[in-house]
Design a protein around this motif. Structure first.
Motif, PDB file in Angstrom:
ATOM      1  N   GLY A  38       0.811  -1.208   0.000  1.00 52.47           N
ATOM      2  CA  GLY A  38       0.000   0.000   0.000  1.00 52.47           C
ATOM      3  C   GLY A  38       0.841   1.252   0.000  1.00 52.47           C
ATOM      4  O   GLY A  38       0.521   2.238  -0.684  1.00 52.47           O
ATOM      5  N   ARG A  39       1.931   1.229   0.760  1.00 53.55           N
ATOM      6  CA  ARG A  39       2.806   2.404   0.811  1.00 53.55           C
ATOM      7  C   ARG A  39       3.387   2.697  -0.561  1.00 53.55           C
ATOM      8  O   ARG A  39       3.561   3.862  -0.943  1.00 53.55           O
ATOM      9  CB  ARG A  39       3.931   2.167   1.819  1.00 53.55           C
ATOM     10  N   ASP A  77       1.872   1.875  -3.310  1.00 50.75           N
ATOM     11  CA  ASP A  77       0.720   1.985  -4.214  1.00 50.75           C
ATOM     12  C   ASP A  77       0.742   0.884  -5.276  1.00 50.75           C
ATOM     13  O   ASP A  77       0.516   1.133  -6.458  1.00 50.75           O
ATOM     14  CB  ASP A  77       0.686   3.363  -4.884  1.00 50.75           C
ATOM     15  N   GLN A 109      -3.462  -4.367  -2.906  1.00 49.49           N
ATOM     16  CA  GLN A 109      -4.203  -4.384  -1.648  1.00 49.49           C
ATOM     17  C   GLN A 109      -4.150  -5.733  -0.944  1.00 49.49           C
ATOM     18  O   GLN A 109      -4.739  -5.876   0.122  1.00 49.49           O
ATOM     19  CB  GLN A 109      -5.678  -4.041  -1.915  1.00 49.49           C
ATOM     20  N   LYS A 128      -5.369   0.662   1.003  1.00 49.14           N
ATOM     21  CA  LYS A 128      -4.055   1.291   0.975  1.00 49.14           C
ATOM     22  C   LYS A 128      -4.052   2.523   1.876  1.00 49.14           C
ATOM     23  O   LYS A 128      -5.103   3.170   2.058  1.00 49.14           O
ATOM     24  CB  LYS A 128      -3.703   1.722  -0.445  1.00 49.14           C
ATOM     25  N   GLN A 186      -5.953   5.742   0.744  1.00 50.96           N
ATOM     26  CA  GLN A 186      -6.855   5.354  -0.344  1.00 50.96           C
ATOM     27  C   GLN A 186      -8.182   6.086  -0.222  1.00 50.96           C
ATOM     28  O   GLN A 186      -8.731   6.241   0.865  1.00 50.96           O
ATOM     29  CB  GLN A 186      -7.094   3.852  -0.301  1.00 50.96           C
TER      30      GLN A 186
END
Length: 303
Positions: free
Chosen positions: A177-178, A180, A183, A229, A232
């Motif tokens: 997530g960091r 991008d 998920q 994320k 998000q």
């Protein structure tokens, strides 16, 4: 059009909400859940995308390019809150857009909304609707009962190696997530065997099934971890699982699913939970941050 500055105060949680319905069963669930909470719902079925289940809410059928007709309909219905939910399989054709005079009048604004910057397309769509005076809200805001709950929702709470796999999977998802990237991730016996990329969770789980068929993964165990994320925009990109997710987890030979409580939707909840229970797969909602440590604390407390 509406003044966006007074949208929240005028509409509040008691006003009408429009749900723009893409594919799948989830749009109808959102409509039903919002209605059950006392909201007046206005269904907009996207032609060629919306599932027949939304017909119970007497939707207006519009093509993706008919923005003018959409805006006029929402004006007549006195709607300011707008939810976009469901899958989309195709983009509008040019002839669909130019045939709608309301869209043509807004074309300069549409181009301005989509041009420039590194924002995602979804954020630009939100920006356009907000410029029109609407308030784009998430499905979780009008139908919070569809969100995952903390603790064990199906099956036997994970212990031992499964908790360790959950923790490693959670740490991996946080890093994904960091950056991008995705998920979700799958951890099996202390190692990450798959991470989600642009292909999505379903295709990632198919890869896990293929690994097992080729003998690269053997034995029982393994956990799918999925969460939102960091940063998000949950209004239009809320992570979701459903019966199909459980089926693919089962086919991949995994033991459980860990999802972020309060930030992941469960589509067709009753069927999803029942299928997990029948399949011997645990379904666990992690709260207090997406981490295996949090899950261990919850499991230890019998949640």
């Amino acid at each position: 059009m509406h003044d966006a500055s007074d949208t929240a105060t005028t509409n509040g949680s008691d006003g009408a909400v429009a749900v723009i319905c893409g594919g799948g069963k989830l749009p109808a669930e959102v409509l039903r859940a919002a209605s059950d909470r006392g909201r007046r719902v206005v269904a907009i079925a996207i032609k060629g995308e919306a599932d027949p289940s939304v017909e119970a809410f007497s939707p207006v059928h519009l093509g993706w390019g008919q923005i003018g007709k959409l805006a006029s309909h929402l004006e007549r219905e006195k709607v300011r809150d707008l939810v976009m939910i469901g899958s989309i399989t195709r983009r509008p054709e040019l002839r669909e857009i130019v045939s709608d005079l309301g869209t043509m009048r807004r074309l300069p604004k549409i181009i301005a909304s989509l041009a420039g910057g590194d924002d995602s397309l979804l954020k630009k769509v939100i920006r356009f609707f907000e410029a029109e005076g609407f308030r784009v809200v998430g499905a979780h805001e009008v139908a919070p009962q569809l969100l995952a709950q903390p603790g064990c929702m199906a099956g036997t709470p994970p212990k031992g190696e499964l908790l360790a796999d959950m923790e490693l999977g959670a740490a991996t998802v946080a890093e994904l997530g960091r950056l991008d990237i995705g998920q979700a991730a799958v951890c099996f016996h202390g190692r990450i065997i798959a991470v989600e990329g642009a292909e999505g969770t379903d295709s990632m789980l198919e890869r896990c099934r293929e690994l097992r068929e080729r003998g690269r993964v053997r034995g029982k165990g393994g956990v799918l971890v999925k969460c939102a994320k960091p940063g998000q925009d949950l209004r239009v990109d809320l992570p979701t699982i459903g019966p199909g997710t459980v089926q693919r987890v089962r086919d991949a030979g995994l033991s459980g699913i860990a999802i972020e409580a309060g930030r992941v939707l469960i589509a067709e909840r009753a069927e999803t939970v029942a299928l997990a229970a029948r399949s011997g797969i645990f379904l666990f909602g992690i709260s207090g941050g997406i981490s295996g440590k949090a899950a261990e604390a919850q499991a230890g407390n019998g949640q």
